[in-house]
Design a protein around this motif. Structure first.
Motif, PDB file in Angstrom:
ATOM      1  N   THR A 189       0.838  -1.202   0.000  1.00 16.46           N
ATOM      2  CA  THR A 189       0.000   0.000   0.000  1.00 16.46           C
ATOM      3  C   THR A 189       0.872   1.251   0.000  1.00 16.46           C
ATOM      4  OG1 THR A 189      -1.749  -1.161   1.198  1.00 16.46           O
ATOM      5  CG2 THR A 189      -1.780   1.254   1.284  1.00 16.46           C
ATOM      6  N   THR A 190       0.594   2.162  -0.924  1.00 15.16           N
ATOM      7  CA  THR A 190       1.325   3.432  -1.001  1.00 15.16           C
ATOM      8  C   THR A 190       0.659   4.461  -0.106  1.00 15.16           C
ATOM      9  OG1 THR A 190       2.011   2.986  -3.269  1.00 15.16           O
ATOM     10  CG2 THR A 190       2.119   5.275  -2.532  1.00 15.16           C
ATOM     11  N   VAL A 191       1.478   5.160   0.663  1.00 13.85           N
ATOM     12  CA  VAL A 191       0.977   6.141   1.631  1.00 13.85           C
ATOM     13  C   VAL A 191       1.731   7.446   1.449  1.00 13.85           C
ATOM     14  CG1 VAL A 191       0.773   6.696   4.097  1.00 13.85           C
ATOM     15  CG2 VAL A 191       0.365   4.357   3.298  1.00 13.85           C
ATOM     16  N   VAL A 192       1.026   8.568   1.563  1.00 11.96           N
ATOM     17  CA  VAL A 192       1.677   9.872   1.598  1.00 11.96           C
ATOM     18  C   VAL A 192       1.416  10.493   2.971  1.00 11.96           C
ATOM     19  CG1 VAL A 192      -0.312  11.064   0.550  1.00 11.96           C
ATOM     20  CG2 VAL A 192       1.958  12.128   0.481  1.00 11.96           C
ATOM     21  N   ARG A 193       2.466  11.025   3.559  1.00 17.08           N
ATOM     22  CA  ARG A 193       2.372  11.674   4.868  1.00 17.08           C
ATOM     23  C   ARG A 193       2.739  13.141   4.706  1.00 17.08           C
ATOM     24  NH1 ARG A 193       5.573  13.236   9.191  1.00 17.08           N
ATOM     25  NH2 ARG A 193       4.597  12.955  11.250  1.00 17.08           N
ATOM     26  N   VAL A 194       1.854  14.032   5.198  1.00 15.14           N
ATOM     27  CA  VAL A 194       2.096  15.477   5.099  1.00 15.14           C
ATOM     28  C   VAL A 194       1.983  16.084   6.489  1.00 15.14           C
ATOM     29  CG1 VAL A 194       1.429  17.654   4.029  1.00 15.14           C
ATOM     30  CG2 VAL A 194       1.089  15.505   2.780  1.00 15.14           C
ATOM     31  N   PRO A 195       3.091  16.542   7.072  1.00 19.72           N
ATOM     32  CA  PRO A 195       3.051  17.231   8.362  1.00 19.72           C
ATOM     33  C   PRO A 195       2.976  18.740   8.152  1.00 19.72           C
ATOM     34  CG  PRO A 195       5.314  16.828   7.768  1.00 19.72           C
ATOM     35  CD  PRO A 195       4.463  16.355   6.592  1.00 19.72           C
ATOM     36  N   TRP A 196       2.961  19.486   9.229  1.00 22.88           N
ATOM     37  CA  TRP A 196       3.137  20.931   9.148  1.00 22.88           C
ATOM     38  C   TRP A 196       4.625  21.238   9.028  1.00 22.88           C
ATOM     39  CZ3 TRP A 196      -0.953  23.525   7.983  1.00 22.88           C
ATOM     40  CH2 TRP A 196      -2.210  23.160   8.473  1.00 22.88           C
ATOM     41  N   GLU A 197       4.954  22.289   8.289  1.00 24.73           N
ATOM     42  CA  GLU A 197       6.360  22.688   8.157  1.00 24.73           C
ATOM     43  C   GLU A 197       6.899  23.170   9.496  1.00 24.73           C
ATOM     44  OE1 GLU A 197       8.920  25.237   4.976  1.00 24.73           O
ATOM     45  OE2 GLU A 197       7.147  26.218   5.809  1.00 24.73           O
ATOM     46  N   ASP A 198       6.127  24.004  10.183  1.00 25.99           N
ATOM     47  CA  ASP A 198       6.506  24.541  11.491  1.00 25.99           C
ATOM     48  C   ASP A 198       5.290  24.435  12.397  1.00 25.99           C
ATOM     49  OD1 ASP A 198       7.186  25.979  13.732  1.00 25.99           O
ATOM     50  OD2 ASP A 198       7.895  27.743  12.647  1.00 25.99           O
ATOM     51  N   PRO A 199       5.304  23.538  13.384  1.00 25.25           N
ATOM     52  CA  PRO A 199       4.128  23.356  14.249  1.00 25.25           C
ATOM     53  C   PRO A 199       3.675  24.613  14.974  1.00 25.25           C
ATOM     54  CG  PRO A 199       5.672  21.542  14.533  1.00 25.25           C
ATOM     55  CD  PRO A 199       6.369  22.567  13.692  1.00 25.25           C
ATOM     56  N   SER A 200       4.566  25.599  15.100  1.00 25.74           N
ATOM     57  CA  SER A 200       4.189  26.846  15.773  1.00 25.74           C
ATOM     58  C   SER A 200       3.543  27.841  14.824  1.00 25.74           C
ATOM     59  CB  SER A 200       5.416  27.497  16.427  1.00 25.74           C
ATOM     60  OG  SER A 200       6.336  27.951  15.443  1.00 25.74           O
ATOM     61  N   ARG A 201       3.528  27.521  13.524  1.00 29.58           N
ATOM     62  CA  ARG A 201       2.958  28.437  12.529  1.00 29.58           C
ATOM     63  C   ARG A 201       2.091  27.651  11.552  1.00 29.58           C
ATOM     64  NH1 ARG A 201       5.933  30.519   8.933  1.00 29.58           N
ATOM     65  NH2 ARG A 201       4.796  32.465   8.691  1.00 29.58           N
ATOM     66  N   ILE A 202       1.104  26.963  12.067  1.00 26.70           N
ATOM     67  CA  ILE A 202       0.238  26.202  11.175  1.00 26.70           C
ATOM     68  C   ILE A 202      -0.652  27.155  10.379  1.00 26.70           C
ATOM     69  CG2 ILE A 202       0.287  24.190  12.671  1.00 26.70           C
ATOM     70  CD1 ILE A 202      -2.521  24.860  13.582  1.00 26.70           C
ATOM     71  N   GLY A 203      -1.092  26.684   9.205  1.00 28.52           N
ATOM     72  CA  GLY A 203      -1.785  27.562   8.261  1.00 28.52           C
ATOM     73  C   GLY A 203      -3.280  27.666   8.444  1.00 28.52           C
ATOM     74  N   TRP A 204      -3.839  27.107   9.495  1.00 26.79           N
ATOM     75  CA  TRP A 204      -5.275  27.096   9.669  1.00 26.79           C
ATOM     76  C   TRP A 204      -5.631  27.604  11.053  1.00 26.79           C
ATOM     77  CZ3 TRP A 204      -7.758  25.675   5.296  1.00 26.79           C
ATOM     78  CH2 TRP A 204      -7.016  24.917   4.372  1.00 26.79           C
ATOM     79  N   PRO A 205      -6.848  28.139  11.263  1.00 26.91           N
ATOM     80  CA  PRO A 205      -7.846  28.440  10.234  1.00 26.91           C
ATOM     81  C   PRO A 205      -7.548  29.778   9.570  1.00 26.91           C
ATOM     82  CG  PRO A 205      -8.725  28.970  12.383  1.00 26.91           C
ATOM     83  CD  PRO A 205      -7.342  28.397  12.623  1.00 26.91           C
ATOM     84  N   LEU A 206      -7.849  29.888   8.302  1.00 29.13           N
ATOM     85  CA  LEU A 206      -7.612  31.110   7.548  1.00 29.13           C
ATOM     86  C   LEU A 206      -8.877  31.508   6.812  1.00 29.13           C
ATOM     87  CD1 LEU A 206      -4.114  30.402   5.977  1.00 29.13           C
ATOM     88  CD2 LEU A 206      -4.609  31.916   7.883  1.00 29.13           C
ATOM     89  N   VAL A 207      -9.127  32.808   6.712  1.00 30.63           N
ATOM     90  CA  VAL A 207     -10.242  33.338   5.942  1.00 30.63           C
ATOM     91  C   VAL A 207      -9.655  34.074   4.753  1.00 30.63           C
ATOM     92  CG1 VAL A 207     -12.207  34.917   5.947  1.00 30.63           C
ATOM     93  CG2 VAL A 207     -11.655  33.611   8.001  1.00 30.63           C
ATOM     94  N   PRO A 208     -10.086  33.781   3.533  1.00 35.04           N
ATOM     95  CA  PRO A 208      -9.519  34.446   2.350  1.00 35.04           C
ATOM     96  C   PRO A 208      -9.613  35.959   2.461  1.00 35.04           C
ATOM     97  CG  PRO A 208     -10.914  32.602   1.703  1.00 35.04           C
ATOM     98  CD  PRO A 208     -11.123  32.804   3.170  1.00 35.04           C
ATOM     99  N   GLU A 209      -8.479  36.613   2.382  1.00 38.64           N
ATOM    100  CA  GLU A 209      -8.424  38.062   2.575  1.00 38.64           C
ATOM    101  C   GLU A 209      -9.273  38.847   1.578  1.00 38.64           C
ATOM    102  OE1 GLU A 209      -7.457  41.486   4.578  1.00 38.64           O
ATOM    103  OE2 GLU A 209      -7.163  39.394   5.133  1.00 38.64           O
ATOM    104  N   PRO A 210      -9.305  38.485   0.291  1.00 39.15           N
ATOM    105  CA  PRO A 210     -10.117  39.271  -0.651  1.00 39.15           C
ATOM    106  C   PRO A 210     -11.582  39.323  -0.270  1.00 39.15           C
ATOM    107  CG  PRO A 210      -8.586  37.866  -1.836  1.00 39.15           C
ATOM    108  CD  PRO A 210      -8.504  37.466  -0.387  1.00 39.15           C
ATOM    109  N   LYS A 211     -12.126  38.244   0.255  1.00 41.46           N
ATOM    110  CA  LYS A 211     -13.529  38.243   0.653  1.00 41.46           C
ATOM    111  C   LYS A 211     -13.761  39.195   1.811  1.00 41.46           C
ATOM    112  CE  LYS A 211     -14.734  33.585  -0.889  1.00 41.46           C
ATOM    113  NZ  LYS A 211     -15.274  32.263  -0.481  1.00 41.46           N
TER     114      LYS A 211
END
Length: 227
Positions: A189-211
């Protein structure tokens, strides 16, 4: 893969899939004869990629693949099965109750319904969506030191490349591709694992700025009309 005391649970789940699962339209009739090799074992080996004692959310779990199978194999995990369709969650509730899987919770809803409500050490999925879309559903559920751990096919390298902009924008770490179940399932079974680049600067939650800017402009315009 399955300890001796867990194997009967896995066999009973497979039996339920092949009978009730087919009757309820959760599994195609042609899949019933090959459920054990093609689906159950294929899902069970994902447990190799999950740390001890982790909290896990399986999004779009369907009839419980891979999340319910991993739960059977790994009673040390705390697992949430997220699925929007009622007929599937009804089946899952029944299986969880019959097998006595007290470490499993079934949630009727989409992954997005859990955004901002829960985070997990591991977010799993199997054949749910291309990676870019899967990241959007999964990463908001990943705890700072957690990771997306998704079962993927042979096109995973292409999916990663097409997702580069998204990975960078949301500050995800470099995806890792590896195989599990070597010597157990063929092919592994092929698996892909994606962590956060920097746990202190996670990208969520975000609201799209243009809206947000657009909404303020509408509010200012409305105020001018009133005045």
């Amino acid at each position: 893969m399955f300890a001796s005391d867990r194997l009967p649970l896995a066999e009973r789940y497979t039996e339920l899939l092949a009978t009730e699962g087919v009757v309820r339209g959760l599994i195609g009739p042609r899949e019933a004869p090959r459920l054990w090799d093609r689906h159950v074992l294929n899902s069970a080996v994902l447990a190799e990629a999950i740390p001890d004692g982790a909290t896990v959310c399986d999004i779009g779990t369907g009839a419980g693949l891979p999340g319910l199978v991993v739960a059977i194999a790994r009673p040390d995990l705390t697992i949430t099965l997220a699925e929007p369709l009622l007929r599937r969650t009804t089946f899952l509730d029944e299986v969880v109750a019959e097998l006595g899987l007290t470490h499993v919770t079934v949630v009727r809803g989409r992954a997005e319904d859990l955004h901002g409500v829960h985070t997990f050490d591991v977010v799993t999925s199997r054949a749910v969506a291309p990676l870019e879309r899967l990241l959007g559903w999964s990463m908001p559920l990943v705890a700072p030191h957690g990771a997306l751990v998704a079962m993927k096919g042979q096109s995973v390298a292409d999916e990663i490349e097409s997702s580069r902009g998204f990975l960078q924008r949301w500050r995800c770490g470099e995806p890792e591709v590896f195989t599990v179940g070597v010597g157990v399932v063929d092919p592994p079974t092929t698996v892909v694992r994606v962590p956060w680049e920097d746990p202190s600067r996670i990208g969520w939650p975000l609201v799209p700025e243009p809206k947000r800017r657009g909404k303020r402009r509408e509010q200012r315009s409305a105020k001018r009309e009133v005045s």
